[in-house]
Enzyme design. Structure first.
Site, PDB file in Angstrom:
ATOM      1  CD  GLU A 101     -16.276 -23.152  24.897  1.00  0.00           C
ATOM      2  OE1 GLU A 101     -15.347 -23.486  24.125  1.00  0.00           O
ATOM      3  OE2 GLU A 101     -16.599 -23.825  25.902  1.00  0.00           O
ATOM      4  CG  PHE A 131     -11.376 -27.125  37.988  1.00  0.00           C
ATOM      5  CD1 PHE A 131     -10.297 -27.587  37.233  1.00  0.00           C
ATOM      6  CD2 PHE A 131     -12.661 -27.371  37.532  1.00  0.00           C
ATOM      7  CE1 PHE A 131     -10.517 -28.294  36.055  1.00  0.00           C
ATOM      8  CE2 PHE A 131     -12.875 -28.080  36.356  1.00  0.00           C
ATOM      9  CZ  PHE A 131     -11.800 -28.544  35.617  1.00  0.00           C
ATOM     10  CD  GLN A 132     -13.438 -25.908  33.637  1.00  0.00           C
ATOM     11  OE1 GLN A 132     -14.605 -25.714  33.964  1.00  0.00           O
ATOM     12  NE2 GLN A 132     -13.105 -26.632  32.579  1.00  0.00           N
ATOM     13  CE  LYS A 164     -21.766 -24.921  39.620  1.00  0.00           C
ATOM     14  NZ  LYS A 164     -20.889 -26.107  39.582  1.00  0.00           N
ATOM     15  CG  MET A 224      -4.032 -12.086   1.758  1.00  0.00           C
ATOM     16  SD  MET A 224      -4.285 -11.273   0.168  1.00  0.00           S
ATOM     17  CE  MET A 224      -6.038 -10.917   0.226  1.00  0.00           C
TER      18      MET A 224
END
Lengths: 210, 588
Positions: free
Chosen positions: B77, B139-140, B189, B503
């Site tokens: 993602e 869940f999630q 959902k 760097m």
């Protein structure tokens, strides 16, 4: 650690810091409290008091927030608050520019009070009002500024103050004409010349220098 | 289905003057289809996303929209959101991202923070668990709204499908208007599944609590012009605001009429052609010598669409104290945030610049401009000559960019990662047109380069896109090679490999007595990795191979990975050390 403590002390001693009351007009939106709160916590500023309530305009909410800060920081904060999409306007004022009140509740044993102080005198002297009187305890209420509500705590402490709570500050801005006119400005798609959002521009003079 | 947390959409958008003659008859669709309908209405053509449980209904609806909406399946993602950023930066449109709940949403966090600080317009849609499960540690389930509040311009949780058209209209309006930024819409959902009577889509053009552009006040323009006209040594600093405001022409007209030397911030790069005679170079920590030193000698500083980041200003209490500052910005919160302005000019620079141009006198400042040139000569002798035409055996990053310039002729889109290669690329790359430089400025996100280049290519399909990456940064998101493979994309990947986290190593050398703490990073055989993804490539170490290798990369049909080994311990100079004033810039 010591150094940290010292710098913290120095920071708190900044003579330019004073109490500011920030008044925020907002839409009624879930999550907005968090969106405002994180702007303070991000700068590690302690919110001394926070109240949310309806405003004079239906559907518009009003936050009253008290912090101890310098004017430059408060100004920047207000701009960052106002920048949030669901916020209409943020004002900041010193204590001199507002009329403010806090409410306090005191729970004291009824027996103690009945025996050791004259209840009526207490009520009169501190403008306290009995909210509940029961056999076992009495709850008083006062409304006023911090010193006033604090004084009553002092007076009651020797008599066994069982519980004390003080509300957040609520404040009315002396100079304000309310939000009705401003809202019309916000609701119109084409704002007029004296549109409110540029008013900081005219207060440029005392802007901070670093 | 429970909708306990449903709230009304706060501000119904006012319909724009009806462009269609009649409203379509209401029809029954589900929330997921409403999301995709909104995309079509907003002119979205590309979505970067990754499916998962809580966003499955939207992906199911997408199955029927494949011909109208291109979906790019990314590998992570974070890659999706960086790609959307790259897309937005090259196309000037709003990037769109799909991610599922929980880990899908939290993987967006870095990209949201990056887009927030670099003002990139994005609309991110995350799936969320059913509304009746909110707050139950389902869940999630993650509280994505609260996680993303500080790093979004606006966010909102939808729990009822009927809200979707108005909320998405608001989302696109907020993301793209005023000072742009990322918007996240979290859709439970049940709302994705829920059917409702869809009455068409109305674009949003006004929210009462949101003023995207402050009203331009003419008296401040007049005051600014007066100040500029009286100046002896005026100096323009320009930032991404010029590009975001699509005001490159207006800006160039202002620069040319006023005759004032102009220097750019990292994100302002490419708003003005790099070979423009009044373009005097880059500001900031690794910017050019003259622009930094002369910031503290100019008498009027004109800041346009930039926010005085600490990497630009160095030590703030020694920054341009002698100068009177004119600050043009669309975001009132930026005015006086870091540098106090003498004349604030609030507004969209597309509107304010032409007004200002009209009032400024046509002038030139040959003596003043010469001072920039003199400093540039000094910088060439001390730094640039050796960087571009090195006498060392090992190659430098600068010479690679120089050769790249010769072949692209300043027409390519250059996307960079973060680190030494980024500073060198931005210092030396040549640009002829705007929206050609895509880099992570404010957040400094390593791993931004490769996915952003993917998005940049979708945003500018006709242009050559070169991702310039470091060996460290590239390894942070190299899984997106899979996206390139699957999308059959043409992205040129140029890895400048110094076998160090360069760097940080440079800082450790300069400020920590060469105590190289965990900067010695091992890399895989990048060419072999690319080959695994079906991407051609080669690796070179010798200078004589460089031109042919760059040419081979650019000529190759399709993606190509070129790894160039450069000097291990080369440093980027000039440098304004942290905590120093811009006039204390070091040449070595």
């Amino acid at each position: 650690m010591q150094l940290e403590a010292r710098s913290l002390q120095l920071k708190n001693m900044n003579p330019n810091k004073q109490q500011y009351t920030i008044t925020v007009y907002t839409e009624n939106q879930i999550g907005l409290l968090n969106r405002i709160a994180i702007l303070f916590s991000r700068r590690k500023i302690n919110v001394e008091s926070l109240n949310t309530s309806p405003s004079e305009v239906e559907g518009i909410h009003r936050f009253t927030i008290v912090i101890n800060e310098t004017e430059e920081v408060v100004r920047k904060l207000c701009r960052q608050i106002e920048k949030q999409v669901d916020i209409l306007k943020a004002y900041y004022n010193t204590n001199e520019e507002i009329i403010w009140q806090e409410m306090a509740l005191y729970k004291v044993s009824t027996e103690e009070i009945a025996e050791k102080v004259k209840v009526e005198r207490l009520l009169r002297e501190y403008g306290a009002r009995a909210v509940v009187i029961r056999k076992d305890y009495t709850v008083f209420e006062t409304t006023g500024q911090r010193e006033e509500t604090d004084k009553l705590v002092e007076v009651l402490e020797p008599y066994g103050l069982i519980e004390f709570v003080r509300s957040a500050r609520i404040a009315i801005i002396k100079d304000s004409h309310g939000f009705h006119e401003k809202l019309k400005e916000f609701e119109s798609t084409e704002p007029s010349e004296e549109v409110v959002e540029n008013e900081f521009l005219d207060k440029q003079d005392e802007v901070f220098t670093m | 289905m429970s909708n306990a947390t449903t709230t009304p959409v706060p501000t119904p958008s006012k319909p724009k003057a009806a462009s269609k003659s009649k409203a379509p008859a209401p029809r029954e669709i589900n929330g997921s289809a409403a999301v995709l309908e909104a995309f079509l209405e907003e002119g979205v053509d590309t979505i970067f996303g990754y499916p998962g449980g809580a966003i499955m209904p939207i992906y199911d609806a997408l199955y029927d929209y494949q011909e109208k909406l291109k979906h790019i399946l990314v590998r992570h993602e974070q890659g999706g959101i960086h790609a959307a950023q790259g897309y937005a930066r090259t196309s000037g449109r709003t990037g769109v991202v799909f991610a599922t709940s929980g880990p899908g949403a939290t993987n967006l966090v870095t990209g949201l923070a990056d887009a927030m600080i670099d003002s990139t317009p994005l609309v991110c849609i995350t799936g969320q668990v059913f509304a009746h499960l909110l707050g139950t540690d389902a869940f999630q389930e993650t509280d994505v709204i609260n996680i993303t509040t500080p790093i979004t311009k606006w966010n909102y949780q939808v729990t009822d499908a009927t809200e979707i058209p108005a909320v998405l209209a608001k989302a696109f309006y907020i993301a793209g208007s005023g000072r742009p930024g990322p918007v996240l819409i979290d859709i439970t959902k049940n709302a994705q599944i829920q059917k409702f009577s869809y009455e068409g889509y109305k674009k949003c053009s006004h929210i009462r609590s949101y003023r995207p552009k402050p009203i331009v006040r003419k008296e401040y323009i007049e005051k600014a012009a007066q100040l500029i006209n009286q100046a002896q040594r005026p100096f323009i600093l320009f930032g991404q605001g010029v590009i975001l405001g699509k005001a490159e022409k207006e800006f160039q007209a202002f620069v040319e009429k006023s005759g004032i030397p102009a220097a750019w911030t990292l994100l302002g790069l490419s708003a003005l052609s790099t070979d423009h005679p009044l373009n005097v170079g880059m500001l900031g920590m690794h910017g050019n010598y003259g622009p930094n030193v002369l910031t503290n000698e100019c008498d009027v500083l004109i800041a346009i669409g930039m926010r005085f980041d600490d990497r630009v200003t160095g030590r703030l209490d020694k920054y341009a104290k002698q100068a009177q500052v004119v600050h043009l910005d669309i975001d009132p919160a930026e005015i006086d945030k870091n540098v106090k302005s003498t004349i604030p000019v609030w507004g969209d620079c597309k509107e304010t610049l032409p007004l200002l141009t009209e009032l400024v006198e046509k002038k030139t400042y040959p003596e003043w401009l010469k001072r920039f040139k003199d400093y540039y000569k000094e910088e060439v002798d001390a730094v640039i000559k050796e960087e571009l035409n090195p006498t060392t055996e090992q190659m430098t990053m600068g010479e690679v960019i120089k050769v790249l310039n010769q072949f692209t002729d300043g027409d390519a889109v250059i996307v960079t990662d973060v680190g030494q290669h980024q500073m060198v690329a931005c210092r030396y790359a040549e640009f002829k047109q705007s929206r050609s430089n895509v880099t992570s400025g404010g957040l400094g996100t390593m791993g931004f380069g490769l996915p952003a280049a993917i998005g940049a290519k979708f945003g500018a399909p006709d242009r050559t896109v070169v991702a310039i990456c470091g060996d460290g940064s590239f390894q942070m998101t190299l899984q997106e090679l899979g996206t390139i493979m699957q999308s059959e994309l043409d992205v040129k990947i140029l890895i400048l490999n110094n076998r160090f986290l360069g760097m940080v190593r440079q800082w450790q050398q300069l400020f920590n007595d060469k105590r190289y703490s965990f900067v010695d990073i091992a890399s895989p055989d990048f060419v072999m990795v690319a080959k695994g993804y079906g991407i051609a490539g080669q690796s070179i170490e010798k200078r004589e191979d460089l031109p042919n290798a760059i040419k081979a990369m650019l000529d190759h049909k399709g993606s190509y990975l070129l790894e160039v080994f450069v000097g291990k311990e080369n440093n980027v100079f000039p440098m304004v050390p942290q905590g120093c004033s811009v006039s204390e810039i070091r040449l070595k």
